[in-house]
Design a protein around this motif. Sequence first.
Motif, PDB file in Angstrom:
ATOM      1  N   THR A 254       0.868  -1.184   0.000  1.00  0.00           N
ATOM      2  CA  THR A 254       0.000   0.000   0.000  1.00  0.00           C
ATOM      3  C   THR A 254       0.905   1.234   0.000  1.00  0.00           C
ATOM      4  O   THR A 254       2.123   1.101   0.137  1.00  0.00           O
ATOM      5  CB  THR A 254      -0.902   0.019   1.246  1.00  0.00           C
ATOM      6  OG1 THR A 254      -0.094   0.303   2.392  1.00  0.00           O
ATOM      7  CG2 THR A 254      -1.647  -1.298   1.451  1.00  0.00           C
ATOM      8  N   PRO A 255       0.347   2.428  -0.145  1.00  0.00           N
ATOM      9  CA  PRO A 255       1.206   3.614  -0.153  1.00  0.00           C
ATOM     10  C   PRO A 255       2.000   3.785   1.143  1.00  0.00           C
ATOM     11  O   PRO A 255       3.004   4.489   1.172  1.00  0.00           O
ATOM     12  CB  PRO A 255       0.211   4.760  -0.340  1.00  0.00           C
ATOM     13  CG  PRO A 255      -0.943   4.140  -1.066  1.00  0.00           C
ATOM     14  CD  PRO A 255      -1.049   2.748  -0.508  1.00  0.00           C
ATOM     15  N   THR A 256       1.554   3.132   2.235  1.00  0.00           N
ATOM     16  CA  THR A 256       2.264   3.344   3.504  1.00  0.00           C
ATOM     17  C   THR A 256       2.957   2.096   4.031  1.00  0.00           C
ATOM     18  O   THR A 256       3.590   2.136   5.075  1.00  0.00           O
ATOM     19  CB  THR A 256       1.268   3.818   4.592  1.00  0.00           C
ATOM     20  OG1 THR A 256       0.195   2.864   4.655  1.00  0.00           O
ATOM     21  CG2 THR A 256       0.727   5.205   4.291  1.00  0.00           C
ATOM     22  N   TYR A 257       2.816   0.971   3.335  1.00  0.00           N
ATOM     23  CA  TYR A 257       3.421  -0.263   3.848  1.00  0.00           C
ATOM     24  C   TYR A 257       3.809  -1.172   2.686  1.00  0.00           C
ATOM     25  O   TYR A 257       3.067  -1.280   1.708  1.00  0.00           O
ATOM     26  CB  TYR A 257       2.431  -0.999   4.774  1.00  0.00           C
ATOM     27  CG  TYR A 257       2.992  -2.299   5.302  1.00  0.00           C
ATOM     28  CD1 TYR A 257       3.890  -2.298   6.367  1.00  0.00           C
ATOM     29  CD2 TYR A 257       2.648  -3.514   4.715  1.00  0.00           C
ATOM     30  CE1 TYR A 257       4.424  -3.491   6.835  1.00  0.00           C
ATOM     31  CE2 TYR A 257       3.183  -4.710   5.182  1.00  0.00           C
ATOM     32  CZ  TYR A 257       4.068  -4.690   6.242  1.00  0.00           C
ATOM     33  OH  TYR A 257       4.603  -5.865   6.693  1.00  0.00           O
ATOM     34  N   SER A 258       4.954  -1.829   2.822  1.00  0.00           N
ATOM     35  CA  SER A 258       5.358  -2.780   1.792  1.00  0.00           C
ATOM     36  C   SER A 258       5.842  -4.066   2.450  1.00  0.00           C
ATOM     37  O   SER A 258       6.861  -4.058   3.144  1.00  0.00           O
ATOM     38  CB  SER A 258       6.481  -2.191   0.938  1.00  0.00           C
ATOM     39  OG  SER A 258       7.060  -3.218   0.162  1.00  0.00           O
ATOM     40  N   SER A 259       5.115  -5.175   2.227  1.00  0.00           N
ATOM     41  CA  SER A 259       5.527  -6.446   2.833  1.00  0.00           C
ATOM     42  C   SER A 259       6.795  -6.969   2.175  1.00  0.00           C
ATOM     43  O   SER A 259       7.487  -7.807   2.731  1.00  0.00           O
ATOM     44  CB  SER A 259       4.402  -7.482   2.722  1.00  0.00           C
ATOM     45  OG  SER A 259       4.099  -7.731   1.365  1.00  0.00           O
ATOM     46  N   SER A 260       7.135  -6.483   0.975  1.00  0.00           N
ATOM     47  CA  SER A 260       8.356  -6.940   0.311  1.00  0.00           C
ATOM     48  C   SER A 260       9.542  -6.037   0.639  1.00  0.00           C
ATOM     49  O   SER A 260      10.624  -6.216   0.110  1.00  0.00           O
ATOM     50  CB  SER A 260       8.129  -6.978  -1.204  1.00  0.00           C
ATOM     51  OG  SER A 260       7.940  -5.660  -1.682  1.00  0.00           O
ATOM     52  N   GLY A 261       9.295  -5.049   1.473  1.00  0.00           N
ATOM     53  CA  GLY A 261      10.382  -4.164   1.895  1.00  0.00           C
ATOM     54  C   GLY A 261      10.693  -3.059   0.904  1.00  0.00           C
ATOM     55  O   GLY A 261      11.739  -2.410   0.991  1.00  0.00           O
ATOM     56  N   GLU A 262       9.788  -2.847  -0.047  1.00  0.00           N
ATOM     57  CA  GLU A 262      10.002  -1.768  -1.010  1.00  0.00           C
ATOM     58  C   GLU A 262      10.047  -0.429  -0.271  1.00  0.00           C
ATOM     59  O   GLU A 262       9.325  -0.229   0.694  1.00  0.00           O
ATOM     60  CB  GLU A 262       8.827  -1.729  -1.989  1.00  0.00           C
ATOM     61  CG  GLU A 262       9.256  -1.707  -3.426  1.00  0.00           C
ATOM     62  CD  GLU A 262       8.046  -1.794  -4.353  1.00  0.00           C
ATOM     63  OE1 GLU A 262       7.328  -0.787  -4.436  1.00  0.00           O
ATOM     64  OE2 GLU A 262       7.842  -2.853  -4.970  1.00  0.00           O
ATOM     65  N   GLU A 263      10.889   0.465  -0.766  1.00  0.00           N
ATOM     66  CA  GLU A 263      11.020   1.757  -0.080  1.00  0.00           C
ATOM     67  C   GLU A 263       9.738   2.586  -0.215  1.00  0.00           C
ATOM     68  O   GLU A 263       9.150   2.666  -1.295  1.00  0.00           O
ATOM     69  CB  GLU A 263      12.191   2.521  -0.671  1.00  0.00           C
ATOM     70  CG  GLU A 263      12.795   3.464   0.337  1.00  0.00           C
ATOM     71  CD  GLU A 263      14.123   4.000  -0.177  1.00  0.00           C
ATOM     72  OE1 GLU A 263      14.261   5.222  -0.190  1.00  0.00           O
ATOM     73  OE2 GLU A 263      14.961   3.165  -0.579  1.00  0.00           O
ATOM     74  N   ILE A 264       9.295   3.178   0.870  1.00  0.00           N
ATOM     75  CA  ILE A 264       8.101   4.017   0.842  1.00  0.00           C
ATOM     76  C   ILE A 264       8.565   5.468   0.935  1.00  0.00           C
ATOM     77  O   ILE A 264       9.297   5.830   1.847  1.00  0.00           O
ATOM     78  CB  ILE A 264       7.192   3.721   2.072  1.00  0.00           C
ATOM     79  CG1 ILE A 264       6.865   2.238   2.186  1.00  0.00           C
ATOM     80  CG2 ILE A 264       5.951   4.594   2.064  1.00  0.00           C
ATOM     81  CD1 ILE A 264       5.861   1.699   1.226  1.00  0.00           C
ATOM     82  N   GLU A 265       8.131   6.253  -0.030  1.00  0.00           N
ATOM     83  CA  GLU A 265       8.509   7.674   0.023  1.00  0.00           C
ATOM     84  C   GLU A 265       7.659   8.366   1.078  1.00  0.00           C
ATOM     85  O   GLU A 265       6.435   8.357   0.983  1.00  0.00           O
ATOM     86  CB  GLU A 265       8.216   8.341  -1.320  1.00  0.00           C
ATOM     87  CG  GLU A 265       9.233   8.022  -2.379  1.00  0.00           C
ATOM     88  CD  GLU A 265       8.834   8.659  -3.698  1.00  0.00           C
ATOM     89  OE1 GLU A 265       8.460   9.849  -3.691  1.00  0.00           O
ATOM     90  OE2 GLU A 265       8.859   7.940  -4.698  1.00  0.00           O
ATOM     91  N   PRO A 266       8.286   8.966   2.070  1.00  0.00           N
ATOM     92  CA  PRO A 266       7.473   9.596   3.096  1.00  0.00           C
ATOM     93  C   PRO A 266       6.882  10.924   2.608  1.00  0.00           C
ATOM     94  O   PRO A 266       7.471  11.610   1.765  1.00  0.00           O
ATOM     95  CB  PRO A 266       8.463   9.863   4.238  1.00  0.00           C
ATOM     96  CG  PRO A 266       9.805   9.876   3.591  1.00  0.00           C
ATOM     97  CD  PRO A 266       9.722   9.132   2.293  1.00  0.00           C
ATOM     98  N   GLY A 267       5.731  11.261   3.122  1.00  0.00           N
ATOM     99  CA  GLY A 267       5.120  12.580   2.919  1.00  0.00           C
ATOM    100  C   GLY A 267       4.931  12.981   1.472  1.00  0.00           C
ATOM    101  O   GLY A 267       5.109  14.146   1.132  1.00  0.00           O
ATOM    102  N   SER A 268       4.603  12.018   0.603  1.00  0.00           N
ATOM    103  CA  SER A 268       4.466  12.388  -0.806  1.00  0.00           C
ATOM    104  C   SER A 268       3.191  13.205  -1.031  1.00  0.00           C
ATOM    105  O   SER A 268       2.230  13.099  -0.280  1.00  0.00           O
ATOM    106  CB  SER A 268       4.432  11.126  -1.651  1.00  0.00           C
ATOM    107  OG  SER A 268       3.475  10.250  -1.130  1.00  0.00           O
TER     108      SER A 268
END
Length: 317
Positions: A254-268
């Motif tokens: 989801t935009p705030t969580y990645s079970s595969s460890g993908e980087e989430i851009e904060p505060g987009s």
Amino acid sequence: MTATTSETGTPVLPLILAEVEVRRVERLTPAFVRIELGADALADFGVDGPLYDQRIKLLFPGPHGLPDLNDPALQGPGWWQAWQAMPEETRGCVRTYTIRDVVGTGTDTRIVVDFVLHLAEGATGPGSLWAAEAKIGDRIGLLAPRKGFPYGGIEFAPGVAQRLLLVGDETAVPAVASILEDLPDDAAGKVYLEVPSDGDVLDLRVPAGVQLAWLPRNGARHGERACKAVLALFNLQYDADEQVEVIDPDLWETPTYSSSGEEIEPGSEPAGGLYAWVAGEAAMVTRLRRHLVRDAGLDRKQVAFMGYWRIGVAMKS
Ligand SMILES: Cc1cc2nc3c(=O)[nH]c(=O)nc-3n(C[C@H](O)[C@H](O)[C@H](O)COP(=O)(O)OP(=O)(O)OC[C@H]3O[C@@H](n4cnc5c(N)ncnc54)[C@H](O)[C@@H]3O)c2cc1C
């Protein structure tokens, strides 16, 4: 989550952990049974804002029944540790479901859950088996939001998107139905719901600008009809022979969580355009994610891909 203190100084769990009783059972279709669950404790149930796809946990009796959920150790600050410390046979089997609706008020508040029955040999589990036989007065455990406390568990977050794409199999039908009920009248978009058979099509509230397509499998491979329909929307071909390796059975992107460890851009920045919400069997979701993000170029921040279950795998608590 830790316990907090009420006005009277008694510790209060920031969520409801209680035994609930079956108050009503309705067989909606061959695959869906609707069950209303009630308890005095639900007088304290509450969510800040619409329910959308609000998830809850249900505890089905294990070989030794249910634990005593009123045990002070489970209603106090160390409840989570106490819970984890219990042997699995005593703890019961925890599964995730969606609040389809909430009816009644005060101590007569009931949480409505639409259970999918999957009774094929070798393909059923404690949740489905319990629902198939549930009768008024049966009891299970429930973990649900408590009024006034943050709980999480709502993924639907379209922000300022102008168009919606909602895709689900039968396990996501309750979530999509609830989202559709909570949408404003001027919402626009497309919804694809794959269900086991023609008989499992339900009557849902759909805003005028939203087109809902039911896709009964009637024996087709799971996910095939939904994937074909959605890929066609983006002018992409469905390849029945495509290898879909589910690397992550708990797929949750989801935009705030990645079970595969993908980087989430904060505060987009909130983006407009299309918002896609896809949930169901993990291989179907994996396939759609691959094509919608890689080939159709959907913005990672505008999509939620959620594996609700996995063929051949019993869900972990
Ligand atoms: C956020 C979220 C919300 C959900 N909401 C709902 C909901 O509202 N209603 C609902 O019914 N489910 C819902 N699910 C899916 C549900 O949690 C799973 O289907 C779960 O596996 C059911 O538990 P079980 O004990 O019946 O089967 P498990 O013990 O988990 O699995 C046993 C076997 O049954 C198979 N199986 C599991 N589910 C299905 C299925 N649907 N069809 C065919 N075979 C299956 C498994 O592959 C496995 O082989 C939701 C899941 C999530 C993550």
